[in-house]
Design a protein around this motif. Structure first.
Motif, PDB file in Angstrom:
ATOM      1  N   HIS A 150       0.841  -1.394  -0.196  1.00  9.89           N
ATOM      2  CA  HIS A 150       0.161   0.061  -0.289  1.00  9.89           C
ATOM      3  C   HIS A 150       0.553   1.197   0.184  1.00  9.89           C
ATOM      4  O   HIS A 150       0.617   1.837  -1.326  1.00  9.89           O
ATOM      5  N   HIS A 151       1.727   0.997   0.720  1.00 16.02           N
ATOM      6  CA  HIS A 151       2.581   2.981   0.980  1.00 16.02           C
ATOM      7  C   HIS A 151       3.399   2.723  -0.188  1.00 16.02           C
ATOM      8  O   HIS A 151       4.176   3.791  -0.877  1.00 16.02           O
ATOM      9  N   ALA A 154      -0.193  14.947   3.939  1.00 15.18           N
ATOM     10  CA  ALA A 154      -0.517  13.510   4.777  1.00 15.18           C
ATOM     11  C   ALA A 154      -1.123  12.004   3.311  1.00 15.18           C
ATOM     12  O   ALA A 154      -1.739  11.395   3.202  1.00 15.18           O
ATOM     13  N   TRP A 155       0.224  11.930   2.641  1.00 15.76           N
ATOM     14  CA  TRP A 155       0.118  11.110   1.945  1.00 15.76           C
ATOM     15  C   TRP A 155       0.609   9.997   2.413  1.00 15.76           C
ATOM     16  O   TRP A 155       1.892  10.238   2.987  1.00 15.76           O
ATOM     17  N   PRO A 156       0.103   8.544   1.734  1.00 21.13           N
ATOM     18  CA  PRO A 156       0.556   7.461   3.050  1.00 21.13           C
ATOM     19  C   PRO A 156       1.746   7.123   1.704  1.00 21.13           C
ATOM     20  O   PRO A 156       1.488   5.752   2.042  1.00 21.13           O
ATOM     21  N   HIS A 207       6.741   7.872   5.402  1.00 21.96           N
ATOM     22  CA  HIS A 207       5.952   8.497   6.417  1.00 21.96           C
ATOM     23  C   HIS A 207       6.096   6.934   7.280  1.00 21.96           C
ATOM     24  O   HIS A 207       5.718   6.975   8.588  1.00 21.96           O
ATOM     25  N   HIS A 221       6.801   6.498  11.694  1.00 26.78           N
ATOM     26  CA  HIS A 221       5.800   6.115  12.989  1.00 26.78           C
ATOM     27  C   HIS A 221       6.116   4.345  12.985  1.00 26.78           C
ATOM     28  O   HIS A 221       6.587   4.411  14.265  1.00 26.78           O
ATOM     29  N   HIS A 225      -5.259   5.772   7.763  1.00 30.38           N
ATOM     30  CA  HIS A 225      -4.984   7.096   7.189  1.00 30.38           C
ATOM     31  C   HIS A 225      -6.271   7.535   6.962  1.00 30.38           C
ATOM     32  O   HIS A 225      -7.271   8.895   7.389  1.00 30.38           O
ATOM     33  N   ALA A 239      -4.462  13.695   9.068  1.00 36.15           N
ATOM     34  CA  ALA A 239      -3.389  13.845   8.828  1.00 36.15           C
ATOM     35  C   ALA A 239      -2.584  14.321   9.916  1.00 36.15           C
ATOM     36  O   ALA A 239      -3.368  15.202  10.712  1.00 36.15           O
TER      37      ALA A 239
END
Lengths: 324, 519
Positions: free
Chosen positions: A106-107, A267-269, A273, A277, B196, B221
């Motif tokens: 997904h990422h 907020a781009w997955p 990122h 995390h 998300h 976000a």
């Protein structure tokens, strides 16, 4: 295909295959040991990421430690990871419980989307600017390109991103401000990254084209009667493509891996990122998965780049040319 | 007529292919669907499907329901349970489920399904692990019984917490882990992309009134600037967790409405009452007297009303005690108290009778972005009053860990006293005989413990309830096992296209069913 060409390709693929195996073992083990060696209580960190700070506490941490068998000796956990890897199983996230393969797919898909669009935008902006600057050094185009490069290279991506959001999303209402699964959310983060990359690309292509134009091959082309434009298109540009390609190859990898700031702003997955995390959460399988997929991607991009260079540059296919 | 030269043709073909590839690689510019779903953006990521992990997102989105709900003041309200009663000894609770309730897979909500969800919620950190539960079982199709080993009044409140949300049997693997979220609320999940994004639409099996908003999209976000710009550009309809600077800006520009509500969360300084100087009540009081709370609230939270005059904010009407003398800055009283305790002020700070310098470490974490900034302000205010304090910013888990191993000195945290609607449960966890991970460290008071025990046991009339709460809060106010700094306000940017928006002070629900698009 001649035998020398075949052996050049075979050597290339074999080297990369060995790199992949070594990478799996080294990156995975290093991630594993580094996370275990970090200070602080692992169970508490995982519990904090799973349940949020309102619920993190001794009871939650001991439940996590029990569930994930965190008290086991290091070598046992490492051997288990190795066994999983041999079965091509990257394990499950310690925080969400999801399969790491699934999360990474997904990422990575999101990161690749962003990287490829950025690359295309950067080439569309940067290459014509660089070539125009090289054809008339010191001319208007050259000066504009230099100004563009200096300003954009000096603007941090975070600031550029916010300025673009304010201009394109808030004032003009042309594009959505951040990722939300609707169409068009790719453009702003891609443009933010592309402008920085285009600035560098314009400088690199300018010097590459200038060098190529000054080469004996180009002079010969002009002396045999080709116009300046024809000489540029047929002889200078293929010659200049090599350093430009090398530059793009390195930056494509950086785009996939090093865009944490832009990914979190929009907020781009993406994978950067996710990795950040996972490091905060001590989510070892996700860290390993992210590092491995980035490493594999690095090798894959380099392979593609080598192949492209090999296809463009006849000198590399000649017997006796270094295949390193 | 001239033939195109071969090179020209190749170039044109290449150009065509390049443009085609670009068109395929890039999605269309801002493709607008016919009806736009309501978009909520906040900082909370979906960190898994376990009710204790992300249950609060699904209950806020009204996808799942809990057995009980709560009114704004925390009073229990019917939800999946239509009615309930307790045995005279307080050991057996009976619940009658709402007769028409159905899960999103059309199966009826049975007492057995409820018992299964609740039994799974009893493992830590689920809040049900706090209650002395002996058994949870179905006694009929719609009748549920909970047996306790000792009376526990906050039970109803625990049953309103998101970690006790009720899921359909189809939600679980055989091992009890949650495979998918099949709830019974007015909305069902249509797409879930953790961490998300979630999309929901109205459930056709909900037995209550049909909501006016048909589709909802929830986005996480991480950055407050992003959320604020999403609201300002009209992309997001509700933007939660905005930073003070963005709120000021959005108010000035006026393109969105700002809704706000004070939430029962307090920024507190946890302290170890057994650590060198902090053993002395006078030092704890002096640390409190050095803090300029209105200054911090005005400069950092941009809202002077948020200066905490006591632990409980006014929004908790039954708990906030207006008669308590407010906590405030008083440099003269501070010096007098310290001197009474035998401390002397040198150039480096306060020294005890043996000449030992009082040095303290304040731990905090960045999950709430204002905490490190407030820590910096506290450090400066304390330095002015002669306290040498260093600040260390780490992970939220470090604070319970330091509490457990006794290494805690000072810690700055934001504690939600209405984790479950009745603060008794949280207070009992924080100020019991052994203290708590986010409460007292090496401090205990017989008065506080007794008051808490009475509140937990229940059976008090209104006057007795008020008296016990007062006893407890007066003790905390006088003995300062932790020092309150400021309260919190939830600010939400609301699109002008929406009406019927109201905020939940207990942060249990987005209250989507009351909203509608403006005509």
């Amino acid at each position: 295909m001649s035998s020398t060409q075949t052996s050049a390709w075979r050597g290339l693929l074999l080297r990369r295959a060995i790199q992949v195996l070594a990478l799996l073992l080294i990156i995975g083990s290093v991630c594993f040991l580094m996370v275990r060696a970090l200070p602080g209580d692992m169970a508490m960190r995982i519990a904090a990421s799973r349940y949020g700070y309102d619920f993190v506490g001794s009871a939650a941490a001991s439940a996590v430690a029990q569930e994930l068998q965190l008290q086991r000796p290091l070598w046992q956990a490492w051997l288990e990871w190795l066994g999983q890897l041999l079965r091509l199983d990257l394990g499950q996230s310690l925080v969400s419980g999801e399969a790491v393969w699934h999360e990474m797919a997904h990422h990575l898909a999101a990161s690749l989307d962003l990287a490829v669009t950025t690359l295309i935008l950067a080439m569309l902006i940067g290459l014509p600017l660089g070539v125009a600057a090289a054809v008339r050094p010191g001319g208007v185009a050259d000066r504009i390109a230099l100004l563009f490069a200096v300003v954009l290279r000096a603007t941090p991506a975070f600031l550029l991103g916010i300025l673009l959001m304010l201009l394109l999303a808030v004032h003009w209402g042309m594009l959505p401000a951040a990722h939300d699964d609707q169409g068009g959310t790719l453009w702003l983060p891609a443009l933010t990254l592309a402008l920085g990359l285009a600035a560098g690309l314009a400088r690199i292509s300018r010097s590459a084209v200038r060098e190529a134009l000054a080469s004996p091959a180009c002079e010969f082309a002009r002396s045999k009667g080709l116009s300046d434009f024809q000489a540029l298109l047929r002889h200078a540009l293929p010659l200049a493509a090599l350093p430009v390609l090398a530059y793009l190859g390195v930056h494509l990898v950086l785009l996939v891996e090093g865009t944490v700031v832009v990914e979190s702003l929009f907020a781009w997955p993406g994978v950067g990122h996710a990795l950040v995390h996972a490091v905060f959460a001590r989510d070892v399988p996700v860290i390993q998965g992210a590092a491995l997929s980035m490493g594999l991607l690095f090798i894959l991009f380099n392979l593609l780049l080598d192949a492209l260079m090999l296809a463009i540059d006849p000198r590399q296919r000649k017997p006796g040319a270094s295949d390193a | 007529m001239t033939q195109p030269e071969p090179d020209g043709l190749r170039r044109r073909l290449l150009q065509g292919a390049g443009l085609g590839a670009l068109a395929l690689a890039c999605p269309p510019l801002r493709a607008q669907p016919a009806v736009k779903p309501l978009l909520i953006v906040s900082s909370w990521e979906i960190s898994g499907l376990a009710p204790a992990a992300s249950g609060y997102i699904f209950t806020r989105l009204q996808v799942t329901e809990t057995l009980l709900d709560a009114q704004d003041d925390g009073t229990p309200k019917a939800a999946l349970a239509a009615s309930w009663k307790v045995s005279p000894d307080g050991l057996e609770w009976h619940f009658e489920l709402r007769p028409g309730a159905r899960f999103h897979d059309a199966s009826p909500v049975t007492a057995q399904a409820v018992a299964r969800s609740l039994n799974l919620a009893r493992t830590p950190p689920g809040v049900l692990s706090m209650a002395p539960i002996r058994s949870i079982e179905a006694t009929g199709e719609k009748q549920l019984r909970i047996r306790l080993s000792s009376p526990y009044m906050p039970l109803l409140s625990l049953l309103a917490h998101s970690s006790t949300m009720i899921l359909a049997p189809a939600s679980f693997e055989a091992s009890g882990t949650v495979r998918e979220i099949v709830g019974s609320g007015p909305y069902r999940i249509s797409k879930l992309e953790a961490p998300h994004q979630v999309e929901t639409r109205v459930s056709e099996h909900y037995d209550g009134p049909r909501p006016a908003i048909a589709e909802v999209r929830y986005m996480a976000a991480g950055r407050a600037e992003t959320r604020s710009l999403m609201a300002e550009s009209g992309q997001a309809d509700l933007a939660y967790n905005l930073d003070p600077a963005s709120i000021t800006r959005l108010r000035q520009r006026g393109s969105v409405n700002i809704a706000s509500v004070t939430v029962p969360r307090t920024v507190v300084i946890n302290l170890n009452a057994a650590f060198s100087g902090l053993k002395d009540l006078r030092v704890r009081q002096a640390l409190s007297l050095a803090i300029d709370r209105p200054g911090i609230a005005r400069a950092l939270l941009r809202d002077p009303e948020l200066a905490a005059s006591q632990l409980m904010p006014p929004t908790l009407a039954g708990w906030h005690d207006a008669s308590l003398p407010p906590l405030q800055r008083d440099p003269v009283a501070l010096k007098q108290l310290m001197r009474e305790g035998g401390w002397t002020l040198g150039t480096e700070g306060w020294r005890d009778t043996q000449g030992q310098l009082l040095r303290l470490k304040l731990q905090t974490f960045p999950d709430r972005p204002e905490l490190p900034v407030i820590a910096g302000a506290l450090q400066a205010q304390w330095r002015e009053a002669g306290f040498a304090v260093s600040v260390s910013i780490g992970n939220s888990g470090d604070i319970p860990l330091a509490h457990r191993d006794g290494s805690l000195q000072l810690a700055l945290a934001a504690r939600n006293y209405a984790i479950v609607p009745d603060p008794t449960a949280t207070l009992a966890q924080d100020f019991g005989p052994q203290g708590g991970d986010w409460g007292a460290t090496n401090w205990s008071s017989p008065v506080a413990v007794d008051a808490l025990q009475r509140l937990v046991r229940g059976g008090l009339d209104k006057a007795q309830l008020a008296a016990q709460r007062k006893r407890l809060l007066q003790t905390l106010h006088d003995e300062l096992p932790l020092i309150p700094v400021c309260w919190y306000r939830q600010n939400v940017a609301v699109s002008k296209r929406l009406e019927g928006v109201s905020l939940d002070p207990l942060e249990r629900s987005f209250r989507l069913t009351g909203m509608r698009w403006k005509a």
